[in-house]
Design a protein around this motif. Structure first.
Motif, PDB file in Angstrom:
ATOM      1  N   PHE A 105      81.798 -61.671 -88.832  1.00 40.59           N
ATOM      2  CA  PHE A 105      81.682 -60.534 -87.931  1.00 40.59           C
ATOM      3  C   PHE A 105      81.222 -59.294 -88.703  1.00 40.59           C
ATOM      4  O   PHE A 105      81.602 -59.109 -89.857  1.00 40.59           O
ATOM      5  CB  PHE A 105      83.051 -60.213 -87.306  1.00 40.59           C
ATOM      6  CG  PHE A 105      83.720 -61.384 -86.649  1.00 40.59           C
ATOM      7  CD1 PHE A 105      84.445 -62.301 -87.399  1.00 40.59           C
ATOM      8  CD2 PHE A 105      83.647 -61.562 -85.275  1.00 40.59           C
ATOM      9  CE1 PHE A 105      85.070 -63.380 -86.799  1.00 40.59           C
ATOM     10  CE2 PHE A 105      84.268 -62.641 -84.670  1.00 40.59           C
ATOM     11  CZ  PHE A 105      84.979 -63.547 -85.437  1.00 40.59           C
ATOM     12  N   TYR A 139      81.422 -55.098 -88.106  1.00 39.93           N
ATOM     13  CA  TYR A 139      81.910 -53.962 -87.339  1.00 39.93           C
ATOM     14  C   TYR A 139      81.415 -52.677 -87.991  1.00 39.93           C
ATOM     15  O   TYR A 139      81.147 -52.640 -89.185  1.00 39.93           O
ATOM     16  CB  TYR A 139      83.441 -53.894 -87.360  1.00 39.93           C
ATOM     17  CG  TYR A 139      84.176 -55.052 -86.735  1.00 39.93           C
ATOM     18  CD1 TYR A 139      84.489 -56.188 -87.477  1.00 39.93           C
ATOM     19  CD2 TYR A 139      84.604 -54.991 -85.412  1.00 39.93           C
ATOM     20  CE1 TYR A 139      85.195 -57.236 -86.905  1.00 39.93           C
ATOM     21  CE2 TYR A 139      85.313 -56.033 -84.836  1.00 39.93           C
ATOM     22  CZ  TYR A 139      85.609 -57.145 -85.595  1.00 39.93           C
ATOM     23  OH  TYR A 139      86.311 -58.190 -85.038  1.00 39.93           O
ATOM     24  N   GLN A 185      83.023 -48.709 -88.374  1.00 40.29           N
ATOM     25  CA  GLN A 185      84.262 -47.957 -88.205  1.00 40.29           C
ATOM     26  C   GLN A 185      83.949 -46.485 -88.311  1.00 40.29           C
ATOM     27  O   GLN A 185      83.426 -46.026 -89.325  1.00 40.29           O
ATOM     28  CB  GLN A 185      85.288 -48.358 -89.281  1.00 40.29           C
ATOM     29  CG  GLN A 185      86.614 -47.643 -89.139  1.00 40.29           C
ATOM     30  CD  GLN A 185      87.598 -48.015 -90.233  1.00 40.29           C
ATOM     31  OE1 GLN A 185      87.256 -48.697 -91.198  1.00 40.29           O
ATOM     32  NE2 GLN A 185      88.838 -47.591 -90.083  1.00 40.29           N
ATOM     33  N   GLY A 190      88.116 -41.794 -85.110  1.00 38.11           N
ATOM     34  CA  GLY A 190      88.398 -41.574 -83.701  1.00 38.11           C
ATOM     35  C   GLY A 190      87.824 -42.620 -82.766  1.00 38.11           C
ATOM     36  O   GLY A 190      88.110 -42.597 -81.571  1.00 38.11           O
ATOM     37  N   LEU A 191      87.034 -43.532 -83.298  1.00 35.36           N
ATOM     38  CA  LEU A 191      86.425 -44.584 -82.457  1.00 35.36           C
ATOM     39  C   LEU A 191      86.922 -45.975 -82.810  1.00 35.36           C
ATOM     40  O   LEU A 191      86.601 -46.947 -82.129  1.00 35.36           O
ATOM     41  CB  LEU A 191      84.900 -44.547 -82.567  1.00 35.36           C
ATOM     42  CG  LEU A 191      84.218 -43.280 -82.061  1.00 35.36           C
ATOM     43  CD1 LEU A 191      82.708 -43.363 -82.263  1.00 35.36           C
ATOM     44  CD2 LEU A 191      84.540 -43.031 -80.587  1.00 35.36           C
ATOM     45  N   GLY A 192      87.661 -46.094 -83.903  1.00 38.51           N
ATOM     46  CA  GLY A 192      88.170 -47.399 -84.305  1.00 38.51           C
ATOM     47  C   GLY A 192      87.070 -48.311 -84.806  1.00 38.51           C
ATOM     48  O   GLY A 192      86.058 -47.864 -85.346  1.00 38.51           O
ATOM     49  N   LEU A 193      87.263 -49.599 -84.615  1.00 35.00           N
ATOM     50  CA  LEU A 193      86.282 -50.596 -85.026  1.00 35.00           C
ATOM     51  C   LEU A 193      85.501 -51.066 -83.806  1.00 35.00           C
ATOM     52  O   LEU A 193      86.089 -51.430 -82.789  1.00 35.00           O
ATOM     53  CB  LEU A 193      86.978 -51.818 -85.642  1.00 35.00           C
ATOM     54  CG  LEU A 193      87.342 -51.738 -87.101  1.00 35.00           C
ATOM     55  CD1 LEU A 193      88.518 -50.813 -87.324  1.00 35.00           C
ATOM     56  CD2 LEU A 193      87.653 -53.124 -87.649  1.00 35.00           C
ATOM     57  N   LEU A 251      82.452 -53.761 -82.580  1.00 33.19           N
ATOM     58  CA  LEU A 251      81.786 -54.984 -83.004  1.00 33.19           C
ATOM     59  C   LEU A 251      80.284 -54.863 -82.814  1.00 33.19           C
ATOM     60  O   LEU A 251      79.807 -54.552 -81.721  1.00 33.19           O
ATOM     61  CB  LEU A 251      82.334 -56.160 -82.193  1.00 33.19           C
ATOM     62  CG  LEU A 251      81.792 -57.537 -82.518  1.00 33.19           C
ATOM     63  CD1 LEU A 251      82.197 -57.953 -83.924  1.00 33.19           C
ATOM     64  CD2 LEU A 251      82.315 -58.549 -81.491  1.00 33.19           C
ATOM     65  N   LEU A 275      82.179 -52.800 -91.829  1.00 38.83           N
ATOM     66  CA  LEU A 275      83.157 -53.783 -92.250  1.00 38.83           C
ATOM     67  C   LEU A 275      82.711 -55.175 -91.841  1.00 38.83           C
ATOM     68  O   LEU A 275      82.280 -55.402 -90.713  1.00 38.83           O
ATOM     69  CB  LEU A 275      84.516 -53.497 -91.606  1.00 38.83           C
ATOM     70  CG  LEU A 275      85.167 -52.166 -91.950  1.00 38.83           C
ATOM     71  CD1 LEU A 275      86.480 -52.018 -91.192  1.00 38.83           C
ATOM     72  CD2 LEU A 275      85.422 -52.047 -93.438  1.00 38.83           C
ATOM     73  N   PHE A 293      89.131 -59.176 -93.848  1.00 37.80           N
ATOM     74  CA  PHE A 293      88.124 -58.129 -93.948  1.00 37.80           C
ATOM     75  C   PHE A 293      87.677 -57.885 -95.387  1.00 37.80           C
ATOM     76  O   PHE A 293      88.463 -58.008 -96.333  1.00 37.80           O
ATOM     77  CB  PHE A 293      88.669 -56.806 -93.387  1.00 37.80           C
ATOM     78  CG  PHE A 293      88.728 -56.776 -91.893  1.00 37.80           C
ATOM     79  CD1 PHE A 293      89.817 -57.283 -91.212  1.00 37.80           C
ATOM     80  CD2 PHE A 293      87.674 -56.233 -91.170  1.00 37.80           C
ATOM     81  CE1 PHE A 293      89.857 -57.255 -89.816  1.00 37.80           C
ATOM     82  CE2 PHE A 293      87.707 -56.197 -89.778  1.00 37.80           C
ATOM     83  CZ  PHE A 293      88.798 -56.714 -89.108  1.00 37.80           C
ATOM     84  N   GLY A 294      86.429 -57.488 -95.521  1.00 36.28           N
ATOM     85  CA  GLY A 294      85.941 -56.964 -96.781  1.00 36.28           C
ATOM     86  C   GLY A 294      86.361 -55.514 -96.964  1.00 36.28           C
ATOM     87  O   GLY A 294      86.955 -54.905 -96.064  1.00 36.28           O
ATOM     88  N   ALA A 295      86.041 -54.959 -98.114  1.00 32.08           N
ATOM     89  CA  ALA A 295      86.456 -53.595 -98.443  1.00 32.08           C
ATOM     90  C   ALA A 295      85.627 -52.534 -97.731  1.00 32.08           C
ATOM     91  O   ALA A 295      86.022 -51.369 -97.684  1.00 32.08           O
ATOM     92  CB  ALA A 295      86.385 -53.373 -99.951  1.00 32.08           C
TER      93      ALA A 295
END
Lengths: 115, 116
Positions: B33, B35, B37, B40-43, B45, B90, B107-109
């Motif tokens: 996946f 994403y 980030q 204020g909007l989060g993650l 996709l 991400l 998740f990756g960094a």
């Protein structure tokens, strides 16, 4: 479509205070629920998850969450926070029955714990 | 130990450049996946993939494409970078051997991309 709502954008607490972060989701079917945490400068990691069974789930570092189906909620709790809990917390959901649905994340809640 | 590696932590590009963000996982996971980030909007996709050479659009695919030529690698491509694509990106992966819905995302960094 599924959606996740986290009520608080930023929470500031003193050490030893109790924590509750709200999470509500909108989806009519059966769901899996997750809380992820992102410590400053680190990658997202799983805090806890709910698939089925006991609606009170315990995660790492003393966190727990309760699934209340009637309220479509999955609130995160910790009885006594520490400075090291300063992080951003994300609630996420996906459909258990669909088989191929990615996670839907909330917008996150930033927690700042002060001494 | 589970490992998702993103090739760059920080990237600065110019408007109009073609940008490649690389992600590699060493867990033999089927699903990957991308994403973005934003505060204020989060993650949100962008794209995901259930298998080699397969891809599915997420919630915000516009301006992006992906490539999955090998199981372990999932690339995000910005064909012509724009300033509104400045963000943290991400990558995540999950195993497909169980019912997907039960799988935990690793998740990756992250790659912090700035488009000037």
């Amino acid at each position: 479509a599924q959606s996740v709502s986290q009520h608080n954008h930023h929470v500031i607490l003193s050490e030893a205070a109790s924590l509750e972060l709200g999470c509500n989701y909108s989806y009519g079917g059966t769901v899996n629920l997750f809380w992820y945490v992102q410590y400053p400068g680190q990658h997202l990691q799983l805090l806890l998850k709910y698939f089925s069974g006991d609606p009170l789930v315990k995660g790492i570092k003393g966190f727990e969450a309760e699934f209340i189906k009637s309220k479509f909620s999955f609130n995160l709790r910790k009885p006594s926070v520490q400075w090291s809990d300063t992080a951003e917390y994300f609630c996420a959901v996906n459909s258990r029955n669909s088989g191929n649905t990615p996670l839907v994340f909330g917008k996150g809640t930033r927690l700042s714990v002060i001494a | 130990d589970v490992k998702v590696t993103q090739s760059s932590r920080y990237l600065v590009k110019r408007t109009g450049e073609k940008v490649f963000l690389e992600c590699v996982q060493d867990m033999d996971h089927e699903n990957m996946f991308w994403y973005r980030q934003d505060p204020g909007l989060g993650l949100r996709l962008i794209y995901f993939s259930y298998d080699v050479k397969m891809k599915e659009k997420g919630d915000i695919p516009e301006g992006y494409s992906v490539s999955r030529e090998k199981k372990e690698r999932f690339s995000l491509i910005l064909e012509s970078a724009s300033t509104n694509q400045t963000s943290m990106y991400l990558c995540a992966s999950t195993s497909g051997t169980e019912l997907l819905a039960k799988n935990i995302q690793y998740f990756g960094a992250g790659t912090r991309l700035s488009v000037l």
